[in-house]
Design a protein around this motif. Sequence first.
Motif, PDB file in Angstrom:
ATOM      1  N   LEU A 249       0.833  -1.194   0.000  1.00 12.64           N
ATOM      2  CA  LEU A 249       0.000   0.000   0.000  1.00 12.64           C
ATOM      3  C   LEU A 249       0.870   1.248   0.000  1.00 12.64           C
ATOM      4  O   LEU A 249       2.053   1.203   0.357  1.00 12.64           O
ATOM      5  CB  LEU A 249      -0.913   0.004   1.223  1.00 12.64           C
ATOM      6  CG  LEU A 249      -1.934  -1.144   1.309  1.00 12.64           C
ATOM      7  CD1 LEU A 249      -2.713  -1.053   2.621  1.00 12.64           C
ATOM      8  CD2 LEU A 249      -2.878  -1.124   0.115  1.00 12.64           C
ATOM      9  N   VAL A 250       0.275   2.358  -0.402  1.00 15.76           N
ATOM     10  CA  VAL A 250       1.001   3.622  -0.471  1.00 15.76           C
ATOM     11  C   VAL A 250       0.446   4.589   0.562  1.00 15.76           C
ATOM     12  O   VAL A 250      -0.765   4.830   0.613  1.00 15.76           O
ATOM     13  CB  VAL A 250       0.899   4.243  -1.879  1.00 15.76           C
ATOM     14  CG1 VAL A 250       1.555   5.621  -1.911  1.00 15.76           C
ATOM     15  CG2 VAL A 250       1.548   3.327  -2.911  1.00 15.76           C
ATOM     16  N   SER A 251       1.313   5.118   1.393  1.00 13.86           N
ATOM     17  CA  SER A 251       0.937   6.163   2.341  1.00 13.86           C
ATOM     18  C   SER A 251       1.124   7.509   1.658  1.00 13.86           C
ATOM     19  O   SER A 251       2.127   7.742   0.988  1.00 13.86           O
ATOM     20  CB  SER A 251       1.819   6.085   3.592  1.00 13.86           C
ATOM     21  OG  SER A 251       1.594   7.198   4.434  1.00 13.86           O
ATOM     22  N   SER A 252       0.159   8.412   1.812  1.00 14.13           N
ATOM     23  CA  SER A 252       0.193   9.671   1.069  1.00 14.13           C
ATOM     24  C   SER A 252       0.642  10.873   1.884  1.00 14.13           C
ATOM     25  O   SER A 252       0.672  11.995   1.360  1.00 14.13           O
ATOM     26  CB  SER A 252      -1.193   9.955   0.475  1.00 14.13           C
ATOM     27  OG  SER A 252      -1.546   8.965  -0.459  1.00 14.13           O
ATOM     28  N   LEU A 253       0.959  10.692   3.172  1.00 11.74           N
ATOM     29  CA  LEU A 253       1.340  11.823   4.007  1.00 11.74           C
ATOM     30  C   LEU A 253       2.746  11.642   4.559  1.00 11.74           C
ATOM     31  O   LEU A 253       3.059  10.581   5.096  1.00 11.74           O
ATOM     32  CB  LEU A 253       0.349  11.985   5.173  1.00 11.74           C
ATOM     33  CG  LEU A 253      -1.080  12.361   4.785  1.00 11.74           C
ATOM     34  CD1 LEU A 253      -1.979  12.335   6.020  1.00 11.74           C
ATOM     35  CD2 LEU A 253      -1.123  13.736   4.136  1.00 11.74           C
ATOM     36  N   PRO A 254       3.625  12.646   4.423  1.00 10.62           N
ATOM     37  CA  PRO A 254       3.350  13.934   3.774  1.00 10.62           C
ATOM     38  C   PRO A 254       3.441  13.862   2.246  1.00 10.62           C
ATOM     39  O   PRO A 254       2.868  14.688   1.553  1.00 10.62           O
ATOM     40  CB  PRO A 254       4.445  14.848   4.336  1.00 10.62           C
ATOM     41  CG  PRO A 254       5.593  13.908   4.567  1.00 10.62           C
ATOM     42  CD  PRO A 254       4.973  12.614   5.030  1.00 10.62           C
ATOM     43  N   ILE A 255       4.179  12.860   1.723  1.00 10.58           N
ATOM     44  CA  ILE A 255       4.229  12.638   0.293  1.00 10.58           C
ATOM     45  C   ILE A 255       4.079  11.137   0.039  1.00 10.58           C
ATOM     46  O   ILE A 255       4.376  10.330   0.917  1.00 10.58           O
ATOM     47  CB  ILE A 255       5.540  13.163  -0.346  1.00 10.58           C
ATOM     48  CG1 ILE A 255       6.766  12.524   0.318  1.00 10.58           C
ATOM     49  CG2 ILE A 255       5.620  14.668  -0.275  1.00 10.58           C
ATOM     50  CD1 ILE A 255       8.087  12.992  -0.270  1.00 10.58           C
ATOM     51  N   VAL A 259       4.378   1.755   1.930  1.00 10.77           N
ATOM     52  CA  VAL A 259       4.475   1.610   3.385  1.00 10.77           C
ATOM     53  C   VAL A 259       5.689   0.786   3.797  1.00 10.77           C
ATOM     54  O   VAL A 259       6.123   0.857   4.952  1.00 10.77           O
ATOM     55  CB  VAL A 259       3.188   0.980   3.956  1.00 10.77           C
ATOM     56  CG1 VAL A 259       2.005   1.915   3.780  1.00 10.77           C
ATOM     57  CG2 VAL A 259       2.909  -0.374   3.306  1.00 10.77           C
ATOM     58  N   ASP A 260       6.250  -0.020   2.861  1.00  7.60           N
ATOM     59  CA  ASP A 260       7.454  -0.789   3.192  1.00  7.60           C
ATOM     60  C   ASP A 260       8.724  -0.062   2.776  1.00  7.60           C
ATOM     61  O   ASP A 260       9.813  -0.644   2.766  1.00  7.60           O
ATOM     62  CB  ASP A 260       7.408  -2.169   2.526  1.00  7.60           C
ATOM     63  CG  ASP A 260       7.570  -2.076   1.013  1.00  7.60           C
ATOM     64  OD1 ASP A 260       7.289  -0.997   0.433  1.00  7.60           O
ATOM     65  OD2 ASP A 260       8.001  -3.075   0.404  1.00  7.60           O
ATOM     66  N   ASN A 261       8.560   1.230   2.436  1.00  8.61           N
ATOM     67  CA  ASN A 261       9.684   2.055   1.980  1.00  8.61           C
ATOM     68  C   ASN A 261      10.344   1.488   0.719  1.00  8.61           C
ATOM     69  O   ASN A 261      11.531   1.666   0.472  1.00  8.61           O
ATOM     70  CB  ASN A 261      10.739   2.227   3.084  1.00  8.61           C
ATOM     71  CG  ASN A 261      10.242   3.129   4.199  1.00  8.61           C
ATOM     72  OD1 ASN A 261       9.587   4.139   3.938  1.00  8.61           O
ATOM     73  ND2 ASN A 261      10.518   2.750   5.427  1.00  8.61           N
ATOM     74  N   CYS A 262       9.544   0.780  -0.069  1.00  5.72           N
ATOM     75  CA  CYS A 262       9.983   0.249  -1.363  1.00  5.72           C
ATOM     76  C   CYS A 262      11.189  -0.687  -1.214  1.00  5.72           C
ATOM     77  O   CYS A 262      12.215  -0.520  -1.898  1.00  5.72           O
ATOM     78  CB  CYS A 262      10.309   1.385  -2.336  1.00  5.72           C
ATOM     79  SG  CYS A 262      10.412   0.863  -4.059  1.00  5.72           S
ATOM     80  N   LEU A 263      11.061  -1.666  -0.351  1.00  6.67           N
ATOM     81  CA  LEU A 263      12.118  -2.663  -0.210  1.00  6.67           C
ATOM     82  C   LEU A 263      12.297  -3.402  -1.539  1.00  6.67           C
ATOM     83  O   LEU A 263      11.333  -3.805  -2.180  1.00  6.67           O
ATOM     84  CB  LEU A 263      11.764  -3.665   0.884  1.00  6.67           C
ATOM     85  CG  LEU A 263      11.745  -3.115   2.320  1.00  6.67           C
ATOM     86  CD1 LEU A 263      11.279  -4.203   3.274  1.00  6.67           C
ATOM     87  CD2 LEU A 263      13.120  -2.615   2.721  1.00  6.67           C
ATOM     88  N   ALA A 264      13.551  -3.567  -1.961  1.00 10.72           N
ATOM     89  CA  ALA A 264      13.810  -4.181  -3.254  1.00 10.72           C
ATOM     90  C   ALA A 264      15.155  -4.876  -3.252  1.00 10.72           C
ATOM     91  O   ALA A 264      16.037  -4.584  -2.428  1.00 10.72           O
ATOM     92  CB  ALA A 264      13.766  -3.131  -4.365  1.00 10.72           C
ATOM     93  N   LYS A 265      15.317  -5.810  -4.184  1.00  9.97           N
ATOM     94  CA  LYS A 265      16.564  -6.538  -4.345  1.00  9.97           C
ATOM     95  C   LYS A 265      17.172  -6.155  -5.683  1.00  9.97           C
ATOM     96  O   LYS A 265      16.563  -6.300  -6.727  1.00  9.97           O
ATOM     97  CB  LYS A 265      16.310  -8.053  -4.305  1.00  9.97           C
ATOM     98  CG  LYS A 265      17.555  -8.890  -4.506  1.00  9.97           C
ATOM     99  CD  LYS A 265      17.219 -10.372  -4.489  1.00  9.97           C
ATOM    100  CE  LYS A 265      18.476 -11.223  -4.722  1.00  9.97           C
ATOM    101  NZ  LYS A 265      18.133 -12.677  -4.723  1.00  9.97           N
TER     102      LYS A 265
END
Length: 272
Positions: A249-255, A259-265
């Motif tokens: 999911l995407v949190s919209s506040l403040p930008i 929600v996982d801070n875009c964890l990626a490999k």
Amino acid sequence: MSIFSYDLPGSAFRQAVKARDEILNILGPVIAERRRVIEKNEEMEEKFQVDVALKAKDANGEFSFNNNAVVCMLLGLLFAGRDTSAHAAMWLLIYVLQHPQVYQKAKEEQEMILKQRPSTQKGLIYKEIKQMTYAAKVINETLRVSHVTTVSCRKATTDINIHGYTIPKEWNVIIMVRDIHMDSQIYPNPQQFDPSRWDNYTPKPGTFLSFGMGGRFCPGNELARLEMTILLHHFLLNYKCERLNPEALVSSLPIPVPVDNCLAKFSKLKSY
């Protein structure tokens, strides 16, 4: 939805205020010393942007900004120069990965740049960046749909009438950037990530506000675009990426941010 700031022990607001006070304690004396130097030598050359703020005076000859106001400006520049650029770069990679056709076309452009590069040249140069026309469209579309800049605030300097509505002098005005960027009358199918919408298209004033407009247009505009272009160049040619939680999911506040801070490999590709 309203946002309230409660100064409660342990709250994020209390922690933010405490952090701000610590920054003021560090930067306050530095700014005060700089002001003393400037006051002693008013003809001193302005070496830094902060010097302009410290020397600015109003119509009565009084200094326009006190030391705390200058520190707040520096904090604003820190946020604008770091957080917004980092989030824009994150969304650039997300959108490219989500749209295979965009990924392939952008990669082909970078491969062509590489093939045309003289064997004696080491690394990316600005002339090559100016040749990346498709990358520029991808970046424009990323800035439009990512909503890294959510609002822009202004104050009416005179009474003004807009479409039958009167905005009185001195009223604060909030411009909802995301609403403008998602206006179907300006951008058809606004929810669709489509770099081709920028083919031979120049937005009208006030319709593309990722960097603001007018006298307060972001001075970091070209730097941010340059950073995103360099990132895209090296990513497409040298790396592959797999998000660990692509449906996060995407949190919209403040930008907006996953929600996982875009964890990626990330993994290294075969070198070109």
